[in-house]
Design a protein around this motif. Structure first.
Motif, mmCIF file in Angstrom:
data_model
loop_
_atom_site.group_PDB
_atom_site.id
_atom_site.type_symbol
_atom_site.label_atom_id
_atom_site.label_comp_id
_atom_site.label_asym_id
_atom_site.label_seq_id
_atom_site.Cartn_x
_atom_site.Cartn_y
_atom_site.Cartn_z
ATOM 1 N N ARG A 14 85.941 15.057 15.379
ATOM 2 C CA ARG A 14 86.911 15.405 16.419
ATOM 3 C C ARG A 14 87.512 16.785 16.163
ATOM 4 N NH1 ARG A 14 89.854 9.481 16.392
ATOM 5 N NH2 ARG A 14 88.443 8.426 17.865
ATOM 6 N N GLN A 25 80.002 12.394 18.065
ATOM 7 C CA GLN A 25 81.081 11.441 18.321
ATOM 8 C C GLN A 25 80.570 10.204 19.048
ATOM 9 O OE1 GLN A 25 85.168 13.160 19.282
ATOM 10 N NE2 GLN A 25 83.874 14.952 19.699
ATOM 11 N N LYS A 26 79.653 10.403 19.996
ATOM 12 C CA LYS A 26 79.088 9.254 20.712
ATOM 13 C C LYS A 26 78.292 8.361 19.763
ATOM 14 C CE LYS A 26 78.796 11.425 25.296
ATOM 15 N NZ LYS A 26 77.877 11.891 26.381
ATOM 16 N N HIS A 71 84.909 19.389 16.866
ATOM 17 C CA HIS A 71 84.693 19.535 18.310
ATOM 18 C C HIS A 71 85.775 20.421 18.933
ATOM 19 C CE1 HIS A 71 83.336 18.442 22.320
ATOM 20 N NE2 HIS A 71 84.590 18.156 22.650
ATOM 21 N N GLN A 110 79.841 16.614 20.349
ATOM 22 C CA GLN A 110 80.008 15.576 21.367
ATOM 23 C C GLN A 110 78.997 14.445 21.156
ATOM 24 O OE1 GLN A 110 79.774 17.080 25.350
ATOM 25 N NE2 GLN A 110 80.563 15.213 26.277
#
Length: 458
Positions: free
Chosen positions: A87, A241-242, A90, A238
């Motif tokens: 996070r 994180q998924k 990102h 991204q």
């Protein structure tokens, strides 16, 4: 006041005033606000050095936590740490800073709520030299373990894809709780070889080895994607994180939730531990009580346990039993002390087993003398005489069948005396208290025994 952390950089230009581009960069750093990025509060500029002031994180760096074996990290906790870093990364990749450029476990700090925050970003490690940096060739090469191959060859400033490679190395640290390539026992010279092998364009590329069973297949594949030699084939933050959310069965990952779960599990484990310790304590208490009840009557022992004073008590009718072994003095003289102890232990064990079958209380043994009473401490009406007399007859029968261990052919002769009458009983002494009987009935029973014949009772 608020605790802060200060990091010093040497100012090679030796100018108090910085260039406009550097001031813009510092303004951008100051404006970055994110839960997973350590806030830069300001800077102190002197002629020969620059001091960056950031928030102080009480748990230290991620590297400190991973090296501390006293801190237990389950899979959920490790997943939360990896998510916090992703996070923060990102956010940095979407900011004017564009990339971290110096991502490693020592530049991930952890606050009091166990939230991971990225620090030491913005390229200051390239433009300025750390004032308290480690010295030596080994220290310099060890810093490169997190650096992507393309940056090892030339561009030292960093890039977005270079951060992803560094993130993959941190994932290996989280899983194995060791530095990158920790499964390879390398020396300072071997460290240089590792860096050279990482730079080399070999297929497959040289990367850390993860032992089987250390992490899930999904986590292993994510690390391998982050390590890819081709920067363009590495995933974005991204996508990372998924993937992490998918590893958590689609649930949002929150380190505080995991902390609460760990605390709940710890509380449950603590309750189980307390229950186990309480059960063990009760078992030991039972053993202690059983030993105490063998030394004192139960009713007397309960009073002493409660701290109450045990007063002497008169009993109108009891029957007292005395016995001894005829010729014991001569027998003891011809035996060793150990043989005497063994003889009396076997004999009194036999007597005790018989006593358990009757309503009698064993008062004491003195040498070869054995004393019991019936009718106290719990009164039993007129049954006391019959209980003691039947007990005495059973003892005579047992003695006839008793074999002396070290003199098998010799027959023991038991002399028994009984008397019924009033008696006073009470606890005497504070250290090793004894339950003693007093009165003429005791004396009469003793004389009946001493004036009797062997294998008989009076």
């Amino acid at each position: 006041g608020e605790l802060v952390a200060i990091k010093e950089f040497l100012n090679p230009s030796a100018k108090v005033s910085l260039s406009r581009s550097t001031l813009v960069k510092m303004k951008q750093l100051r404006d970055m606000q994110h839960n997973n990025v350590n806030t830069i509060l300001g800077a102190c500029i002197q002629k020969d050095r620059i001091r960056l002031v950031t928030l102080y994180c009480t748990k230290g760096s991620l590297q400190d936590v991973l090296e501390n074996d006293n801190i237990k990290l389950d899979n959920s906790f490790k997943l939360s740490i990896a998510t916090d870093i992703a996070r923060g990364l990102h956010y940095i990749h979407g900011s004017p800073i564009l990339f971290h450029g110096n991502l490693k476990s020592s530049n991930v700090v952890i606050d009091s709520r166990w939230v991971c925050k990225l620090t030491d970003f913005g390229g200051f490690h390239v433009k300025f030299v750390s004032a308290n940096g480690e010295a030596g060739e080994y220290a310099e090469y060890s810093k490169l373990l997190w650096t992507a191959p393309e940056h090892l060859r030339g561009n030292k400033l960093g890039s977005v894809k270079g951060d992803i490679y560094s993130y993959g190395m941190i994932l290996q640290e989280i899983i194995l709780r060791g530095l990158p390539f920790c499964t390879t026992n390398y020396t300072p010279k071997g460290l240089i070889q590792i860096i050279d092998m990482v730079i080399a364009r070999v297929d497959p590329p040289f990367r850390p080895q993860i032992p089987d069973g250390e992490c899930s297949d999904d986590m292993l594949r994510l690390m391998q994607k982050c390590w890819r030699h081709d920067p363009l084939s590495r995933p974005t933050t991204q996508v990372i994180q998924k993937k992490l959310v998918a590893m958590n069965n689609g649930r949002s990952i929150n380190i505080m939730d995991n902390m609460l779960k760990m605390m709940e599990k710890y509380a449950n484990d603590l309750e189980d531990l307390v229950a186990d310790r309480t059960r063990e304590l009760n078992e030991e208490k039972k053993k202690t009580d059983e030993l105490l009840y063998r030394m004192l009557p139960r009713i007397v022992a309960e009073q002493l346990k409660k701290g109450q004073t045990v007063t002497a008590e008169s009993f109108e009718q009891v029957t007292i039993f005395f016995s001894d072994i005829v010729g014991f003095t001569a027998l003891a003289a011809s035996s060793t002390p150990l043989q005497v102890v063994s003889l009396l232990n076997d004999l009194y064990t036999c007597f005790d087993n018989v006593a358990d079958m009757y309503d009698v209380y064993k008062v004491e043994t003195i040498g070869d003398a054995y004393m019991v009473v019936s009718g106290l401490p719990i009164r039993n009406g007129n049954r006391h005489a019959g209980e003691v007399a039947t007990f005495a007859l059973d003892l005579l029968h047992c003695v006839r069948n008793f074999q002396i261990p070290h003199i098998p052919g010799k027959q023991l002769q038991l002399r028994i005396g009984l008397h019924s009458g009033p008696c006073v009983a009470g606890v005497v002494g504070l250290k090793m208290p004894r339950y003693c009987l007093f009165g003429d009935t005791v004396n009469y029973a003793s004389r009946m025994e001493s004036s009797g014949l062997g294998i008989s009772l009076r």
